[in-house]
Enzyme design. Structure first.
Site, PDB file in Angstrom:
ATOM      1  N   GLU A 203      17.511  18.839  35.535  1.00 37.78           N
ATOM      2  CA  GLU A 203      16.545  19.843  35.075  1.00 37.78           C
ATOM      3  C   GLU A 203      17.155  21.248  35.136  1.00 37.78           C
ATOM      4  O   GLU A 203      16.933  22.067  34.245  1.00 37.78           O
ATOM      5  CB  GLU A 203      15.243  19.768  35.889  1.00 37.78           C
TER       6      GLU A 203
ATOM      7  N   ASP B  23      22.262  15.552  31.499  1.00 38.16           N
ATOM      8  CA  ASP B  23      22.677  14.435  32.364  1.00 38.16           C
ATOM      9  C   ASP B  23      24.082  14.667  32.915  1.00 38.16           C
ATOM     10  O   ASP B  23      24.334  14.470  34.104  1.00 38.16           O
ATOM     11  CB  ASP B  23      22.669  13.116  31.580  1.00 38.16           C
TER      12      ASP B  23
END
Length: 631
Positions: free
Chosen positions: A480, A543
């Site tokens: 995030e 990611d």
């Protein structure tokens, strides 16, 4: 002998679990995130059923109104008796519009009442000034999930459109339409849909945020749709004429006469009538509810509809989800876990700072700006401090029907949204309740949000090793944070506004690296569909960056275990899904399939090769020149 970790890491770690896992008949998948969601579902169903029975009823005004609403939703005897009666007067109202001009004069009224009106305007934060709400002009939606489904030769497009038509042929008789009326309505709605599909943005186009910001002067915009009384409609909604509007869907509005004109009216009218029938199926009798969900189930391959208990709960939960989330968080999320996760977030931001300063492909000026943005990220952990004030207005009147209560909540929500125009953005409000197994980064508020529901095993547990926790929730937290620097987030500054803080050379180097990520994912197989590297690039960049930062943080711990870290990563992404869902996701989801997320990401890390002894001829091997690192 099972799959070797060196050949397919995801498969090797998860194959035993996959062999045993059973997808529930009313679900499209099972696995890491979904297993937790199912456990929470069981808890919420058991708890709210007790409340319905008058047991352990919470002493809270908002939750008591939820119980009243839930009681109406769960009263299947009344719902089955009433049938489609609440919707019939609404359909009649639309049938009585004499012309497009007649309909257009009523759009503001229909909008305020929460009724379908084909007006894709809304209020959202300005990209250039993230602190203020402005007017945005979107487009009408399509029947099929994405514009790509309408291309000639698409493997599922024609079949899905046929399934949609069949589902409507089953549903519409419940509203009193004859066979010939249904044929006419569906022919016209499908013709209208084909027009929309030609001009709206694809999912891939919509995934590039920066390209969506197209501000128009209000007069220039209204000139695009001369038959639509936009001045009158919008002035009615916000009290004055706006100065500007952001138009991400330019192609749609430049073709406005195909949708908003007397010539287009017969097609639009049919589309609206079908929309009314479909909008309210979840609030009507059980047979209508089940028919109304048939197309959605076909899209995701779900064999059975939700049972009545789940259906009633989820319907009632909608307007009250933040209140139920707070109840869940206070019940299930300990202060010790909250403090520990807050500490992990602080560690992760510190690791990110360190890594940014060591990023050799960036110039110092860009690195400094990245750190400024990083320092400004605001984390929200577990649950919000309080419910938004408007929850106090969610009152179910004594004697109200389910349909009346729903209409009241809808109208309150619409009025609240339009009232935000030119108001400051509330930076404390969460956009996800605490009992949802998910997390998000908001580029316009530069904040990361981790609801309590995701802060548990297998992602996180005080009983797991630090390495396992970093491979799970640590990587999710850092993912995030990485969204602040992905292909979308990188264009917004520390205040959440669209602002280029990069040098030209650095941004070119960034694009070169993100192209490598696109190439690594593009064309991979997922249940017979192909992964779209461009559609999924922002999540894949997040990611990669998140995994790198989490690994660096895990290495700070004295008892670091690379194996536990990597295995935890593969475990959190385990999933068993229906092929229909995965084909649907390949077209519309900005996330790559879980197997690709696991395998492609780890194949970029030297530690992976050392830990699992991966050699050149192994399936997981990626040549050093093809490996990439961004953050």
């Amino acid at each position: 002998m099972g799959t070797r970790q060196q050949d397919d890491f995801y498969e090797a770690i998860n194959e035993d679990w996959v062999a045993q896992a059973v997808i529930p008949n009313d679900k499209s998948r099972t696995g890491g995130f979904i297993d937790l969601a199912d456990e929470i579902e069981d808890l919420m169903l058991a708890t709210t059923d007790k409340w319905l029975a008058g047991e352990d009823v919470p002493d809270d005004k908002v939750l008591r109104n939820f119980i009243k609403y839930h009681r109406l939703a769960a009263d299947w005897e009344t719902r089955n008796q009433v049938g489609t009666a609440p919707v019939l007067p609404i359909i009649k109202r639309y049938q009585q519009f004499k012309s497009f001009a007649d309909f257009a004069q009523n759009i503001a009224t229909l909008e305020k009442e929460g009724l379908p009106n084909a007006l894709p305007l809304g209020i959202a934060p300005d990209f250039k000034d993230a602190q203020t709400y402005v007017l945005w002009a979107d487009a009408l939606g399509t029947i099929l999930p994405d514009t790509t489904y309408y291309e000639p030769g698409h493997p599922q497009g024609a079949e899905l459109l046929k399934k949609w038509r069949e589902s409507q042929e089953q549903l519409l008789p419940k509203f009193g339409f004859s066979e010939s009326e249904i044929k006419d309505l569906l022919d016209k709605a499908i013709a209208f849909d084909a027009r929309v599909a030609k001009v709206v943005l694809s999912q891939e186009e919509s995934s590039e945020f920066v390209k969506l910001y197209k501000p128009y002067k209000w007069a220039d915009f209204t000139a695009l749709a001369p038959a639509l009384p936009l001045n009158e409609i919008v002035t009615e909604m916000i009290g004055e004429e706006p100065d500007m509007v952001v138009v991400p869907e330019e192609r749609f509005w430049h073709a406005a006469d195909q949708f908003f004109s007397e010539v287009a009216w017969p097609l639009l009218r049919a589309t609206l009538i079908i929309s009314i029938a479909n909008s309210y199926t979840g609030y009507l009798s059980d047979d209508v509810r089940i028919l109304g969900g048939a197309y959605g189930r076909a899209l995701s391959g779900i064999p059975e509809p939700k049972n009545r208990q789940k259906s009633a709960y989820y319907l009632a939960e909608g307007p009250f989800n933040q209140a139920l989330g707070l109840w869940y968080a206070h019940k299930k999320f300990s202060p010790a876990a909250k403090a520990d996760v807050e500490d992990k977030v602080a560690t992760m931001i510190d690791v990110y700072k360190e890594r940014l300063q060591q990023t050799t492909w960036l110039q110092q000026a860009t690195r400094d700006q990245a750190v400024v943005k990083l320092n400004a990220i605001k984390p929200h952990i577990g649950y919000p401090e309080k419910l938004p004030d408007y929850y106090q207005d969610k009152v179910v009147a004594d004697g109200a029907t389910l349909f009346e209560a729903m209409q009241k909540f809808t109208q309150q929500s619409i009025a609240r949204t339009w009232a935000k125009w030119h108001q400051p953005v509330d930076r404390d409000e969460w956009h996800m309740p605490a009992h949802i197994v998910n997390a998000y980064y908001d580029p316009q508020q530069n904040q990361i949000v981790f609801p309590a529901a995701i802060l548990q095993a297998p992602f996180y547990s005080l009983d797991q090793s630090d390495s396992a926790n970093y491979g799970g929730i640590g990587a999710v937290i850092a993912h995030e944070i990485s969204h602040a620097f992905d292909t979308n987030g990188s264009s917004f500054d520390e205040h959440g506004s669209l602002n280029n803080w990069w040098t030209d050379e650095d941004f070119a180097a960034f694009k070169e690296r993100t192209q490598k990520i696109i190439d690594q994912f593009d064309g991979l197989d997922s249940y017979g569909a192909k992964v779209n590297g461009k559609l999924t690039v922002s999540e894949n960049v997040a990611d990669l960056g998140g995994f790198a930062a989490a690994l660096a943080a895990a290495k700070r711990e004295a008892d670091f275990s690379a194996k536990e870290f990597f295995v935890s990563w593969a475990t959190i992404w385990r999933m068993k899904a229906r092929p229909e869902l995965m084909k649907f996701f390949a077209a519309v989801d900005v996330h790559a399939p879980n197997k690709a997320r696991t395998n492609v990401i780890v194949s970029n890390f030297n530690d992976f090769y050392k830990t699992f002894d991966v050699k050149e001829n192994d399936g997981m091997y990626r040549a050093p020149s093809d490996r990439t690192m961004i953050w």
